[in-house]
Write a protein that holds these residues in place. Structure first.
Motif, PDB file in Angstrom:
ATOM      1  N   PHE A   1       5.868  17.553  26.446  1.00 57.33           N
ATOM      2  CA  PHE A   1       4.644  17.709  26.761  1.00 57.33           C
ATOM      3  C   PHE A   1       4.569  18.346  28.023  1.00 57.33           C
ATOM      4  O   PHE A   1       4.872  17.697  29.005  1.00 57.33           O
ATOM      5  CB  PHE A   1       3.844  16.213  26.771  1.00 57.33           C
TER       6      PHE A   1
ATOM      7  N   VAL B   1       7.993  14.493  29.763  1.00 57.13           N
ATOM      8  CA  VAL B   1       6.779  15.199  30.280  1.00 57.13           C
ATOM      9  C   VAL B   1       6.992  16.116  31.465  1.00 57.13           C
ATOM     10  O   VAL B   1       7.604  15.407  32.545  1.00 57.13           O
ATOM     11  CB  VAL B   1       5.765  14.347  30.259  1.00 57.13           C
TER      12      VAL B   1
ATOM     13  N   GLY C   1       6.321  20.716  20.576  1.00 57.98           N
ATOM     14  CA  GLY C   1       5.682  20.090  21.834  1.00 57.98           C
ATOM     15  C   GLY C   1       4.356  20.686  22.268  1.00 57.98           C
ATOM     16  O   GLY C   1       3.965  21.653  21.582  1.00 57.98           O
ATOM     17  N   ILE C   2       3.601  19.906  22.912  1.00 55.83           N
ATOM     18  CA  ILE C   2       2.032  20.342  23.357  1.00 55.83           C
ATOM     19  C   ILE C   2       2.374  20.826  24.796  1.00 55.83           C
ATOM     20  O   ILE C   2       2.671  20.431  25.753  1.00 55.83           O
ATOM     21  CB  ILE C   2       1.264  19.072  23.204  1.00 55.83           C
TER      22      ILE C   2
ATOM     23  N   HIS D   1       6.663  11.872  22.639  1.00 59.84           N
ATOM     24  CA  HIS D   1       6.673  12.658  23.840  1.00 59.84           C
ATOM     25  C   HIS D   1       7.572  11.795  25.017  1.00 59.84           C
ATOM     26  O   HIS D   1       6.856  11.055  25.724  1.00 59.84           O
ATOM     27  CB  HIS D   1       5.278  12.724  24.329  1.00 59.84           C
TER      28      HIS D   1
ATOM     29  N   TYR E   1       1.887  19.516  30.972  1.00 61.57           N
ATOM     30  CA  TYR E   1       0.529  19.391  31.575  1.00 61.57           C
ATOM     31  C   TYR E   1       0.240  20.274  32.711  1.00 61.57           C
ATOM     32  O   TYR E   1       1.020  20.295  33.834  1.00 61.57           O
ATOM     33  CB  TYR E   1       0.121  18.062  31.699  1.00 61.57           C
TER      34      TYR E   1
ATOM     35  N   TRP F   1      -5.548  23.227  24.605  1.00 64.70           N
ATOM     36  CA  TRP F   1      -4.253  22.717  24.192  1.00 64.70           C
ATOM     37  C   TRP F   1      -3.735  23.390  23.052  1.00 64.70           C
ATOM     38  O   TRP F   1      -4.597  23.632  22.065  1.00 64.70           O
ATOM     39  CB  TRP F   1      -4.269  21.090  24.345  1.00 64.70           C
TER      40      TRP F   1
ATOM     41  N   THR G   1       8.927  24.113  27.058  1.00 63.40           N
ATOM     42  CA  THR G   1       8.241  23.478  26.042  1.00 63.40           C
ATOM     43  C   THR G   1       9.296  23.245  24.752  1.00 63.40           C
ATOM     44  O   THR G   1       9.511  23.999  24.235  1.00 63.40           O
ATOM     45  CB  THR G   1       7.028  23.499  25.575  1.00 63.40           C
TER      46      THR G   1
ATOM     47  N   PHE H   1      -1.616  12.093  22.795  1.00 63.33           N
ATOM     48  CA  PHE H   1      -0.304  11.755  23.580  1.00 63.33           C
ATOM     49  C   PHE H   1       0.469  10.667  22.959  1.00 63.33           C
ATOM     50  O   PHE H   1      -0.109   9.390  22.733  1.00 63.33           O
ATOM     51  CB  PHE H   1      -0.441  11.355  24.941  1.00 63.33           C
TER      52      PHE H   1
ATOM     53  N   THR I   1      -5.548  12.815  28.774  1.00 61.61           N
ATOM     54  CA  THR I   1      -5.208  13.877  27.961  1.00 61.61           C
ATOM     55  C   THR I   1      -6.242  14.123  26.937  1.00 61.61           C
ATOM     56  O   THR I   1      -6.960  13.542  26.464  1.00 61.61           O
ATOM     57  CB  THR I   1      -3.870  13.843  27.376  1.00 61.61           C
TER      58      THR I   1
END
Length: 423
Positions: free
Chosen positions: A219, A158, A249-250, A155, A221, A373, A245, A150, A146
C-alpha cells in the motif's frame, strides 16, 4: 525538551503494556508537546459532535491583526530545539545531518535547505501543528484514514510519501500493529523518541527517485504534495509510486487545489498572486483534479476518485472553524514568500488577510479535497481491459458532482462533509 522526553521515556518503562490510545497520545505529545492537545480536543469534537469554542469576532480571528493562530503557537524560532533534533536525525543512507545543512530561515520561519527542491512552505513546529490539524479535518471529510479499502491481513508493508510530521502514519501504525510502515519526507520533522515499533522514517527527496526495490510495498499513500513537485516531475513520481508497489497493491493519492471556491474579491486577489507564484516555480496548481488520470496513464487498474467539500469559516460550524484555523496557518506559512512577491509590508499583509477572513464568512468559502486510488496490475494483467478495483473503505454518496458555485450547506459536523461525490 530533553527533560520532557526523558520523563516520557520513564513513563513508558513503568507502563510496558500501554494501550494503543495511550501510546498514540504519548507520541503525539512528543510531536509538539502541550499544544497538540488543542488539536485532539478539536478532533474529539468532530467525532463526538460536541461543542468546540472558537472566536466569532473578526478582529480576533487567528492569523490576522498580527495575532498568531490560536493553535499554531509562536515557537518557530526555537533554533536550539532544531539544533538538538539534528543530532538525532539520520537519512536513509545512515549519514547524520547538522542543523545548518538541514534548514534556513525566511521571515522568521524555518525552511528546508535543499536548493533543488521547490517546496515553499516551512518545516518548523508551527507548520507541523497546522499539518496535524489539517489531517484531522481531511480524515473526517473522507470518513477514515484511507479511501481505498485497507486490509491489515494483506497490506503488510506500507509507504507514506511526504509524511511530514507523521500524523497519518503514526495513527495507522498504532491501529495496525502487524503491518510495517515506512514514512519518507524531504525534512526530518517526525517524532524521534516515542513512536510505534512498526514505524520507521527516512529523509528522502522523492523527485530524485525512491530508494526502494521494485515491488516492495502493498500500500503506497501520498497526499498534499501539490506544492512539492514541479508539474514536469509528476509523471515520474507516479511511475515511482507504481514501481515500488507490489502487483495487486494499492496506490492512493490525496490533494487539495491551491484555489478555493466561492471566493470574495480580496481572496480572489490573493489566490491570483499565489497561483502566479506557483506557476513561476513550475507547479501545477490544478493537479488535484488530475490524480485519477495520472494513475490510469501509469497503468494502474480499477482507478476510482472522489472529492469532499469542506467549508472554511464559522459559517461551516465546527468543521469550518477548524478549516479556518488551518487557513490561518497557511497564510502564516506563506507570509514571507507573498511579501517578497508583492513587496507588501507586515501591516499591509495583515490587513489583506483580515479582509480575506471576513470573506470566508460573507461568501461562504469552501475547498474541495480530491482523492484517487487504484491497483497495480499483475504482469499478466498489464494488457487486460478488465478493472480490478478494491472496494472503498466507506461508501460516499454518489450524486452528480455539485456545481462549483454551490457551496456546502453549513450545519451539523456529521452533515457538513457529506457533500463528497464520485467524479
Amino acid at each position: 525538551m530533553g527533560s520532557g522526553q526523558s520523563s516520557m521515556q520513564v513513563r513508558l518503562h513503568k507502563k510496558p503494556k500501554m494501550t494503543q490510545l495511550e501510546l498514540q497520545r504519548e507520541y503525539q505529545r512528543n510531536l509538539s508537546e502541550q499544544r497538540l492537545a488543542v488539536h485532539l480536543s478539536a478532533r474529539h469534537a468532530l467525532e463526538n459532535n460536541t461543542a468546540f469554542a472558537q472566536p466569532h469576532d473578526f478582529t480576533q480571528i487567528p492569523g490576522i491583526n498580527g495575532h498568531a493562530p490560536s493553535v499554531i503557537a509562536s515557537t518557530a524560532n526555537n533554533e536550539s530545539f532544531y539544533q538538538h533534533r539534528s543530532t538525532t536525525i539520520h537519512s536513509i543512507s545512515g549519514t547524520s545531518r547538522t542543523g545548518c545543512q538541514n534548514f534556513r530561515w525566511i521571515d522568521g520561519r524555518r525552511h528546508h535547505n535543499m536548493e533543488e527542491a521547490v517546496y515553499v512552505l516551512p518545516n518548523d513546529i508551527d507548520e507541523m501543528d497546522r499539518l496535524h490539524l489539517q489531517h484531522y479535518v481531511v480524515r473526517h471529510a473522507f470518513g477514515g484514514n484511507t479511501r481505498a479499502k485497507f486490509d491489515a491481513k494483506i497490506h503488510k508493508d506500507v509507504l507514506d510519501v511526504g509524511c511530514g510530521p507523521g500524523t497519518w502514519i503514526l495513527e495507522m501504525s498504532t491501529e495496525h500493529t502487524e503491518t510495517n510502515f515506512t514514512g519518507i519526507d524531504i525534512s526530518a520533522v517526525w517524532p524521534t523518541e516515542i513512536r510505534p515499533r512498526n514505524c520507521r522514517f527516512h529523509v528522502v527527496n522523492a523527485i530524485k527517485g525512491l530508494p526502494f526495490e521494485d515491488n516492495t510495498f502493498d500500500f503506497v499513500y501520498q497526499r498534499f504534495m501539490i506544492m512539492g513537485y514541479p508539474a514536469k516531475d509528476w509523471p515520474f513520481i507516479i511511475q515511482e509510486l507504481v514501481r515500488v508497489t507490489k502487483p495487486g497493491g494499492i496506490i492512493e493519492l490525496t490533494e487539495i487545489p491551491i484555489v478555493s471556491n466561492a471566493n470574495g474579491p480580496e481572496l480572489s486577489k490573493m489566490m491570483e498572486i499565489l497561483e502566479q507564484a506557483c506557476h513561476g516555480k513550475g507547479l501545477d496548481t490544478k493537479v488535484a483534479k488530475k490524480l485519477d488520470g495520472m494513475l490510469r496513464k501509469a497503468g494502474v487498474e480499477g482507478v476510482q476518485a472522489c472529492h469532499a467539500s469542506i467549508p472554511v469559516g464559522a459559517w461551516g460550524a465546527k468543521v469550518g472553524q477548524l478549516m479556518r484555523e488551518n487557513s490561518a496557518g497557511i497564510w502564516s506559512s506563506l507570509r514571507g514568500w507573498i511579501k517578497e512577491l508583492t513587496s507588501m509590508n507586515d501591516a499591509q499583509y495583515d490587513a489583506m488577510i483580515k479582509r480575506v477572513f471576513v470573506e470566508y464568512e460573507t461568501h461562504k468559502c469552501y475547498i474541495n479535497c480530491y482523492c484517487a486510488w487504484g491497483v497495480k496490475p499483475h504482469p499478466t494483467e498489464q494488457h487486460s481491459t478488465a478493472p480490478a478495483s478494491p472496494a472503498p473503505s466507506s461508501q460516499l454518496p454518489t450524486p452528480p458532482p455539485p456545481s462549483q458555485s454551490t457551496p456546502p450547506v453549513g450545519g451539523d459536523a456529521g452533515e457538513l462533509l457529506r457533500h463528497a461525490a464520485v467524479i
